[in-house]
Write an enzyme that holds these catalytic residues in place. Structure first.
Site, short mmCIF file in Angstrom:
data_model
loop_
_atom_site.label_atom_id
_atom_site.label_comp_id
_atom_site.label_asym_id
_atom_site.label_seq_id
_atom_site.Cartn_x
_atom_site.Cartn_y
_atom_site.Cartn_z
N GLU A 22 -1.83 -7.27 4.28
CA GLU A 22 -1.25 -6.69 3.05
C GLU A 22 -0.02 -7.47 2.68
OE1 GLU A 22 -0.23 -2.47 2.94
OE2 GLU A 22 -2.05 -1.98 4.04
N GLU A 47 -0.91 0.23 10.54
CA GLU A 47 0.53 0.48 10.63
C GLU A 47 0.94 1.69 11.46
OE1 GLU A 47 2.26 0.56 6.74
OE2 GLU A 47 1.94 -1.55 6.43
C1 BG6 Z 1 1.75 -0.23 3.48
C2 BG6 Z 1 0.59 0.70 3.59
O1 BG6 Z 1 2.80 0.33 4.21
O2 BG6 Z 1 2.34 -0.46 2.27
C3 BG6 Z 1 0.00 1.15 2.28
O3 BG6 Z 1 -0.40 0.22 4.43
C4 BG6 Z 1 1.11 1.34 1.27
O4 BG6 Z 1 -0.75 2.29 2.48
C5 BG6 Z 1 1.77 -0.01 1.06
O5 BG6 Z 1 0.70 1.90 0.07
C6 BG6 Z 1 2.89 0.02 0.03
O6 BG6 Z 1 3.81 1.02 0.34
P1 BG6 Z 1 4.17 2.13 -0.70
O7 BG6 Z 1 4.91 3.17 0.06
O8 BG6 Z 1 5.03 1.45 -1.71
O9 BG6 Z 1 2.90 2.64 -1.29
#
Ligand code: BG6
Length: 464
Positions: free
Chosen positions: A368, A157
Site C-alpha cells: 500500500e 497491519e
Molecule cells: C492502511 C490500511 O493503514 O492505510 C487501510 O491498511 C487504510 O485500511 C489506509 O485505509 C489509509 O488509512 P486511512 O486511515 O487514511 O484510511
C-alpha cells in the site's frame, strides 16, 4: 514466481464491498460498532460487492496487472463452530475468476480488520481461541482457492488494528489498556504462525506473507538517548511484527523492557513460541505512507492522539509512549503533509526497503502507498496532480531501492477507487478513480488513473 513486477492497487473488504448483510454474511465488529455508535459506516461503501467486475476491468484497462484485496471472514464463516457460508466463498471465487479473465493477479489478504462480531463477543484478539478460529478460517480459504492465488497474506497491519483497538481506542473494541496491547499483539502473531503452518502442511500452491504498516523511524539527532528512543520506536512500530513473522522471534530487548516494566507475559507459552519460530513467512508486504521522527521520552503518561477529523482536527498529534519515546513529527515543520497531518517523505520508502531487506532475505512487496485528500467529485474529473506527484516520488525511491539490490517485486496504490476510510469516513479519498457516493457510486477516473496506466506502459521511463 514468474519474475514479472506487479503494478497494481489495493482495497479491503469492509472498506469497499458494502452488502454488509447480504448472502448470509454475518456482522463484523466494525458493522456492530459503527451501527451502535451511529457513525458513518461501510454498509454500502463503494458497492464493490455488486460492481467488482466493472472495477476489475477498469484496473486492467488502467494497465494494472495485480489487485490486492481482502476476504471478509464474516462473509465466509457463519459462527463459532466454523460453519461455512458457501455463498461467501462463491463471491470470492467470482472475484478471483474476474481477475484472471482480465489478466490481473489476485493478491489476497485473509484479515483486514473485519473480525466476526461473534468472536469479538468472546474477547476478540484478547482471547487465544480467536487464533485457532483464524487458523480454521484460513484453512477453509486456502483449500477453496488453492492454485488460483499466487500470493496470500495472513494479516494486514497488526500494529495498526491492535494499537488502535487497545491503545488509542479509536477503533473497536475501543479500549485503552497497554497490557491488552501486549496480549492482543501476541495472539495475532501466534495466529499468523498457525496460518503459515497450515499453509505449508496443506501444501498450498504459491507463497504466504504478512503485511505490516511500516513506518521508517528517524531519530532527530545522534545522541545516545535518541538512539535508544529510535530503537524503542522501531520495536514498537515495526520489529514486533517483522522480526517475529520473518525470523520467528520477538525482539529480545523489547521483551526484556516489557518484563522490566512489569508487563505480564505469561500469555506466551514455550510450545507456542516454538511454533512461531518454526513457521515464518515467505515474503513481506510493506504498507508505507509516512515516516516517524522520534526523540527521547521526556515525561508524562502514554498519550497517543490520532487525527480522524482532517482539516477540522484541532490540536497537535503529539504521541508519547511512557519510558519509550516521543514522536517529533510536529517539530518537522518544513516537511509537506496532507490535511490529516501525514508527512510526505518518499525517501523513507527507499530507506525502509533497505532496512528490511538487510534483515529478511525473502522478497518484499509495497502492498500500500497512497495519498488521501478532500476532493470535489461532482464537477467533472478530479485533477489530482498532488497524488501523481506523491506516487511518482515513491516509485522513484522504490526503483532506487531496487537498484540498491533490494528484492522488491510489486507496488500497490491505495486505492483503485475511492472507498470508506475507517473513522475518517468517505470524504478522505485515495482512489485513482472517483466514486460519487451521492449518485449511485458512479465511477469517474481521475487524472492519476490515466497517468498510472501510462507510466506502467512505459515502465516508468521518466521516473528512472
Ligand atoms: C492502511 C490500511 O493503514 O492505510 C487501510 O491498511 C487504510 O485500511 C489506509 O485505509 C489509509 O488509512 P486511512 O486511515 O487514511 O484510511
Amino acid at each position: 514466481m514468474n519474475g514479472k513486477m506487479l503494478w497494481g492497487s489495493a482495497t479491503a473488504s469492509y472498506q469497499c464491498e458494502g452488502a454488509w448483510n447480504e448472502d448470509g454474511k454475518v456482522e463484523s465488529m466494525w458493522d456492530h460498532y459503527l451501527h451502535q455508535e451511529n457513525l458513518e459506516n461501510g454498509d454500502v461503501a463503494s458497492d464493490h460487492y455488486h460492481r467488482f467486475r466493472e472495477d476489475i476491468r477498469q484496473m486492467a484497462e488502467g494497465g494494472q496487472n495485480a489487485y490486492r484485496f481482502s476476504l471478509s471472514w464474516p462473509r465466509i464463516i457463519k459462527n463459532e463452530s466454523g460453519e461455512i457460508n458457501e455463498k461467501g466463498l462463491d463471491f470470492y471465487r467470482q472475484m478471483i475468476d474476474a481477475c484472471h479473465e482480465n489478466g490481473i493477479e489476485p493478491f489476497v489478504t485473509c484479515y483486514h480488520w473485519d473480525l466476526p462480531q461473534y468472536l469479538e463477543e468472546k474477547g476478540g484478539w484478547l482471547n487465544k481461541a480467536t487464533a485457532a478460529a483464524f487458523q480454521h478460517y484460513c484453512e477453509v480459504v486456502f483449500k477453496a482457492f488453492n492454485g488460483l492465488v499466487d500470493h496470500w497474506t495472513t494479516f494486514n497491519e497488526p500494529k495498526w488494528f491492535v494499537f488502535s483497538g487497545y491503545m488509542s481506542g479509536n477503533y473497536p473494541p475501543c479500549h485503552k489498556n497497554p497490557q491488552e496491547v501486549v496480549n492482543a499483539a501476541y495472539n495475532v502473531m501466534y495466529a499468523n504462525a498457525l496460518a503459515v503452518k497450515s499453509f505449508k502442511e496443506l501444501g498450498i500452491l504459491g507463497s504466504i506473507g504478512i503485511v505490516t504498516s511500516y513506518q521508517t523511524i528517524y531519530g532527530i539527532d545522534d545522541s545516545e538517548a535518541c538512539q535508544l528512543a529510535f530503537r524503542n520506536a522501531d520495536n514498537y512500530c515495526n520489529n514486533w511484527i517483522i522480526d517475529t513473522a520473518c525470523s520467528g522471534t520477538f525482539p529480545s530487548d523489547m521483551v526484556a523492557k516489557l518484563v522490566a516494566e512489569g508487563f505480564d507475559l505469561s500469555i506466551a507459552q514455550p510450545e507456542e513460541l516454538q511454533l512461531i519460530k518454526n513457521n515464518t513467512v515467505q515474503f513481506l508486504g510493506m504498507n508505507y505512507y509516512s515516516p516517524q521522527f522520534v526523540k527521547p521520552y521526556t515525561g508524562g503518561e502514554t498519550d497517543v492522539k490520532v487525527n480522524n477529523l482532517g482539516k477540522n482536527y484541532k490540536g497537535n498529534m503529539r504521541t508519547v509512549v511512557k519510558n519509550w519515546f516521543e514522536v517529533a513529527n510536529d517539530d518537522m515543520t518544513e516537511l509537506p503533509r496532507n490535511d490529516w497531518g501525514m508527512i510526505v517523505y518518499p525517501q523513507g520508502l527507499r530507506e525502509g526497503l533497505r532496512r528490511n531487506s538487510a534483515k529478511f532475505s525473502g522478497p518484499i512487496y509495497v502492498t500500500e502507498n497512497g495519498f488521501g485528500n478532500y476532493e470535489d467529485v461532482h464537477n467533472g474529473p478530479v485533477h489530482d496532480q498532488y497524488r501523481i506527484e506523491y506516487i511518482r516520488e515513491h516509485v522513484r525511491y522504490l526503483l532506487k531501492a531496487q537498484s540498491d539490490g533490494v528484492d522488491v517485486r510489486g507496488y500497490f496504490v491505495w486505492s483503485p477507487f475511492d472507498l470508506y476510510s475507517w473513522k475518517n469516513g468517505c470524504e478522505k479519498r485515495y482512489g485513482l478513480v472517483a466514486v460519487d457516493f451521492d449518485h449511485g457510486c458512479k465511477r469517474i477516473p481521475k487524472d492519476s488513473y490515466y497517468w498510472y496506466r501510462d507510466e506502467i506502459a512505459s515502465n516508468w521511463l521518466d521516473v528512472r
